[in-house]
Design a protein around this motif. Structure first.
Motif, short mmCIF file in Angstrom:
data_model
loop_
_atom_site.label_atom_id
_atom_site.label_comp_id
_atom_site.label_asym_id
_atom_site.label_seq_id
_atom_site.Cartn_x
_atom_site.Cartn_y
_atom_site.Cartn_z
N VAL A 311 0.83 -1.21 0.00
CA VAL A 311 0.00 0.00 0.00
C VAL A 311 0.86 1.26 0.00
CG1 VAL A 311 -2.00 -1.08 1.09
CG2 VAL A 311 -0.18 -0.13 2.53
N LEU A 312 2.14 1.13 -0.31
CA LEU A 312 3.03 2.29 -0.27
C LEU A 312 2.57 3.38 -1.23
CD1 LEU A 312 5.61 3.73 0.61
CD2 LEU A 312 6.82 2.48 -1.19
N ASP A 313 2.23 3.01 -2.46
CA ASP A 313 1.83 4.02 -3.44
C ASP A 313 0.59 4.78 -2.99
OD1 ASP A 313 3.93 3.25 -5.02
OD2 ASP A 313 2.75 1.91 -6.30
N ARG A 314 -0.38 4.09 -2.40
CA ARG A 314 -1.59 4.75 -1.90
C ARG A 314 -1.26 5.71 -0.77
NH1 ARG A 314 -5.81 0.55 -0.03
NH2 ARG A 314 -6.84 2.50 0.57
N VAL A 315 -0.38 5.28 0.11
CA VAL A 315 -0.02 6.13 1.25
C VAL A 315 0.70 7.39 0.76
CG1 VAL A 315 1.46 6.29 3.29
CG2 VAL A 315 0.06 4.27 2.94
N VAL A 316 1.65 7.23 -0.16
CA VAL A 316 2.39 8.38 -0.68
C VAL A 316 1.45 9.34 -1.41
CG1 VAL A 316 4.16 9.11 -2.31
CG2 VAL A 316 4.58 7.15 -0.80
N ALA A 317 0.50 8.79 -2.16
CA ALA A 317 -0.46 9.63 -2.89
C ALA A 317 -1.32 10.42 -1.90
CB ALA A 317 -1.34 8.77 -3.78
N CYS A 318 -1.72 9.78 -0.80
CA CYS A 318 -2.51 10.48 0.22
C CYS A 318 -1.69 11.59 0.86
CB CYS A 318 -2.99 9.49 1.28
SG CYS A 318 -4.39 8.49 0.78
N PHE A 319 -0.43 11.34 1.11
CA PHE A 319 0.42 12.38 1.69
C PHE A 319 0.53 13.57 0.75
CE2 PHE A 319 2.09 9.52 4.98
CZ PHE A 319 2.27 10.41 6.02
N LYS A 320 0.75 13.31 -0.51
CA LYS A 320 0.87 14.41 -1.47
C LYS A 320 -0.39 15.26 -1.51
CE LYS A 320 4.27 12.15 -4.50
NZ LYS A 320 4.52 11.56 -5.83
N LEU A 321 -1.54 14.59 -1.40
CA LEU A 321 -2.81 15.31 -1.43
C LEU A 321 -3.03 16.10 -0.14
CD1 LEU A 321 -5.55 15.88 -2.81
CD2 LEU A 321 -6.41 13.80 -1.71
N ARG A 322 -2.76 15.46 1.00
CA ARG A 322 -3.04 16.10 2.28
C ARG A 322 -2.07 17.24 2.59
NH1 ARG A 322 -6.82 13.20 1.52
NH2 ARG A 322 -7.79 11.73 3.00
N MET A 323 -0.85 17.15 2.08
CA MET A 323 0.16 18.15 2.42
C MET A 323 0.12 19.38 1.53
SD MET A 323 3.33 15.57 3.32
CE MET A 323 4.53 16.87 3.59
N VAL A 324 -0.73 19.37 0.54
CA VAL A 324 -0.84 20.54 -0.32
C VAL A 324 -1.28 21.75 0.50
CG1 VAL A 324 -2.15 21.56 -2.22
CG2 VAL A 324 -1.31 19.21 -2.40
#
Length: 798
Positions: A311-324
């Motif tokens: 689930v690494l890709d999903r987690v990284v994608a969520c971080f990119k979205l949340r940290m905007v």
């Protein structure tokens, strides 16, 4: 409307921006500070005291402006405070449980009246503790004050307790120790850090309004934590407990070594804790929570994120979205910015990739929330994290690998596990070497949760009923194990390095020559690695009675290696199987009772009747510990939140035991039984004066069904073996009966890594010291509690 900049709910949800922070006022706190002319004194004997000609320390508020000044206490102030605390203890402890509970409950209503002032002062000082949190603490511990004599019979308060915290500790951390100490009937002297000093002084004033006797609660302020060591020198002090950063804990332990006062430490600031996300987790919720935990402006612990590879890709994608559009986080100083820049640069050189909320400003005490992706486990930002909003991220494949990575830290404070699989969560929680585990949540703190510091995170338990026992001692105990004294002048590098006594061969017939005994290491009787022996003298200064091996560092190393191989399997054995093994050991002791009684008689000079009586008590004591195996376990705890809170005791690991001279076989089985029944492996050093009963006991161990390596016995010179045990990083605890020099050496040395110590200064007079023949329930319970550490697990529900 054309040109409108109003965002829709959908826009806000996509960016997950925080709304504007409400403006806050500190007028009430400022009025209280103004009433004291912005110069706060000490709080001694129920009133503020500001002696003349004292140095002062200026405190800054959260914005860096001067807030007030505090007095730096000197020796005369400490003496006056200790005298007041003794008088306060006499009055406070003489009150019955109901009266003490009423005083603590009255504080709840007083906090309701003055909660705004407390809240604003905490905000000014960045002490991070709401009045509601203090109310919860008071309500919980007032109940224990009411029930102490009912549920904790045969225990009594220690006396004057000193609570010390470092400058970066929170008010909650301070009063998590203050309130239980008061609830159990002790008087308290606190030495707060600069963040907690003003709120602590305000609360001290409120305590007097609740009816707390003068002197039962005192506040001494100073420049740093060294004031705590000065307070500990006073002979009226019974116990010192500390919370804060590790360096101050080390300094306090070294400064108090040899004073004869027990010191427990909880280095809870700056610990590295794992945040583990499994593939079965709610990824969105997990990412939101780790962002909230890791990117605070001021945080007590550092988080390291472990994500399952699938689930690494999903987690990284969520971080990119949340940290905007997340904003930069303020650092404590520009010096911290230098450390953060260096940590990020080094991580990038080692292959880490950055995900940042925004571009870092070129200078200043600001830095954007930063995810360090693909960090190596040995990277400095993981092992010794710098201040600032940095979150290292590593991946794992299996549950076993996640546990291994989570236990890689030298700290053992807490962990957060994210998964919808309850079985996986509980299995992981039990495998992690931490005191608190939060499932699908983080940073849940409540006074009902008992938490022990694992590894380098502490030597005591705070919270719950288990945390109360550090402020009590058995009422049947007549004298303290460590008499008060001044530190001895010692060269710690030379302790235990004396040459072994020379043994000259005699011309006696080999048939009449003294018998030679062996060690017991890894389940086998063996010689010492050095091949040297020590002569055991006959009672009354006669000739040589026997020869025993002269153990050393390499013997301890071999014993530890054997112990760590077998101890994990011993923990997993069923409790009934442990009890069966101890009962079998008791039967073996009974079968060899004549030989061991004879060795006690010959070695100590006791009559055969008294030696046989000691053997009878020893057999009964082993049977007691066999019965204990499955009788005292953890429990579910009543939390004010919706969910399930579990607490359970766990073994310390490998325990080193230096045995006393008194009752050589009874003391051996008492300590061995307590340690083994709770799941520990032990390395025992027999009495240097009376080693033969322990060496004869090896025959019982050889015939027992205890796993090879669980119990090891190494004889020799006590000081030399004490040094070897103290300097071995795997040994988690040392129980020591010996000289004042040995006690001081252990207090000074066992700090890196941190070891739990149980010390008793042994005199040459065998009639003094602990009475091992007593089977009082509180004495056995005290021994049992010294052999375990407590873990709490919090599982929230909807």
């Amino acid at each position: 409307m054309a040109g409108s900049t109003t965002k829709t709910v959908y826009d806000i949800f996509q960016s997950m921006e925080f709304g504007p922070a409400p403006t806050s006022s500190t007028s009430t706190a400022q009025a209280w500070l103004d009433h004291h002319s912005y110069a706060l004194g000490l709080f001694i004997d129920g009133k503020f005291v500001r002696p003349a000609d004292r140095k002062s320390r200026s405190l800054l508020d959260s914005k860096g402006a001067s807030m007030c000044s505090i007095v730096c206490a000197e020796d005369d102030d400490i003496s006056q405070c200790a005298s007041s605390a003794v008088n306060g203890f006499k009055v406070w402890s003489s009150m019955n449980c109901h009266q003490r509970a009423k005083v603590l409950l009255k504080l709840v209503s007083i906090l309701g009246l003055h909660g705004k002032c407390v809240s604003e002062l905490c905000e000014l000082c960045e002490a991070s503790c709401s009045p509601s949190t203090l109310v919860r603490l008071l309500q919980y511990y007032s109940s224990w004050a009411q029930l102490r004599d009912t549920l904790m019979t045969n225990w009594k308060p220690l006396g004057v307790v000193v609570v010390v915290v470092s400058d970066d500790s929170s008010l909650f951390t301070l009063f998590l120790k203050v309130f239980p100490a008061l609830a159990m009937g002790n008087s308290v002297i606190i030495v707060p850090g600069h963040c907690t000093a003003p709120p602590a002084l305000l609360l001290a004033q409120l305590f007097m309004g609740a009816g707390l006797p003068a002197g039962a609660f005192n506040v001494l302020t100073g420049t740093d934590v060294s004031l705590g060591a000065k307070v500990a020198q006073n002979p009226s002090i019974s116990y010192v407990t500390y919370s804060g950063n590790k360096q101050d804990a080390v300094n306090l332990r070294k400064a108090t070594a040899g004073m004869g006062v027990p010191v427990s430490v909880s280095p809870c600031i700056g610990a590295t804790c794992p945040f583990i996300i499994f593939e079965s987790a709610d990824i969105d919720s997990a990412v939101d929570e780790v962002i909230e935990a890791a990117f605070k402006k001021k945080k007590e612990i550092h988080w390291v994120l472990f994500v399952q590879e699938s689930v690494l890709d999903r987690v990284v994608a969520c971080f990119k979205l949340r940290m905007v559009r997340m904003k930069c986080v303020g650092l404590q100083s520009t010096a911290d910015r230098v450390l953060v820049d260096a940590a990020v640069k080094e991580a990038q050189q080692q292959g880490a990739m950055l995900i940042q909320a925004c571009t870092a400003p070129p200078s200043g005490a600001l830095y954007p929330p930063t995810l360090l992706w693909r960090t190596a486990p040995a990277s400095p930002c993981v092992v010794s994290p710098s201040p600032g909003p940095l979150l290292p991220l590593m991946t794992f494949r299996s549950n076993t690998e996640a546990v291994t990575l989570g236990n890689h830290s030298p700290h053992g404070l807490a962990a957060s596990i994210w998964t919808e699989d309850l079985t996986l969560a509980l299995e992981t929680a039990q495998s992690l070497s931490v005191g608190s585990v939060w499932v699908n949540s983080h940073s849940v703190r409540d006074p009902c949760l008992p938490v022990s510091g694992y590894k380098g995170s502490g030597t005591c338990t705070d919270g719950g009923q288990e945390g109360l026992y550090q402020f009590l001692h058995p009422s049947s105990s007549s004298s303290p194990s460590l008499p008060r004294s001044s530190p001895l002048p010692m060269d710690y590098t030379k302790f235990g390095t004396g040459a072994s006594p020379v043994i000259i061969p005699d011309e006696s017939d080999s048939a009449s020559a003294p018998k030679s005994y062996l060690h017991f290491v890894g389940g086998k009787a063996c010689k010492s690695v050095s091949g040297c022996s020590v002569a055991v003298q006959q009672p009354g200064g006669g000739g040589v009675l026997a020869y025993c091996p002269d153990g050393g560092r390499k013997d301890v190393r071999n014993a530890v290696e054997a112990a760590i191989k077998v101890q994990p399997a011993w923990i997993k054995k069923s409790l009934s199987a442990r009890a069966q093994s101890l009962n079998s050991l008791a039967k073996g002791l009974e079968a060899n009772s004549q030989d061991i009684a004879a060795s006690v008689c010959v070695q100590t000079g006791l009559s055969m009747d008294k030696a046989e009586k000691e053997l009878e008590l020893s057999i009964a004591r082993l049977s007691d510990w066999a019965a204990y195996c499955d009788k005292i376990q953890g429990a579910t705890l009543p939390m004010p939140q919706s969910g399930s809170a579990l607490s359970f005791p766990e073994a310390l690991g490998v325990v080193g035991i230096i045995l006393p001279d008194k009752n050589p076989i009874l003391s051996l089985v008492t300590l061995l039984g307590a340690a083994v029944a709770t799941g520990n492996a032990v390395i025992m050093v027999p009495s240097e004066k009376y080693p033969l009963p322990a060496l004869v006991f090896i025959q019982v161990l050889l015939a027992s069904d205890l796993p090879a390596g669980l119990v090891n016995i190494i004889s020799g010179r006590k000081d030399q073996l004490t040094v070897a045990l103290a300097n071995h990083s795997v040994i988690k605890a040392i129980w020591y009966w010996g000289s004042a020099e040995g006690c001081q050496y252990l207090q000074y040395t066992c700090i890196s890594p941190l070891k739990t110590l149980r010390l008793s200064c042994q005199n040459d007079d065998d009639d003094e010291g602990k009475d091992w023949t007593q089977s009082h329930p509180s004495l056995l319970e005290e021994t049992w509690r010294n052999a375990v550490q407590w873990k709490s697990v919090w599982i929230p529900t909807a």
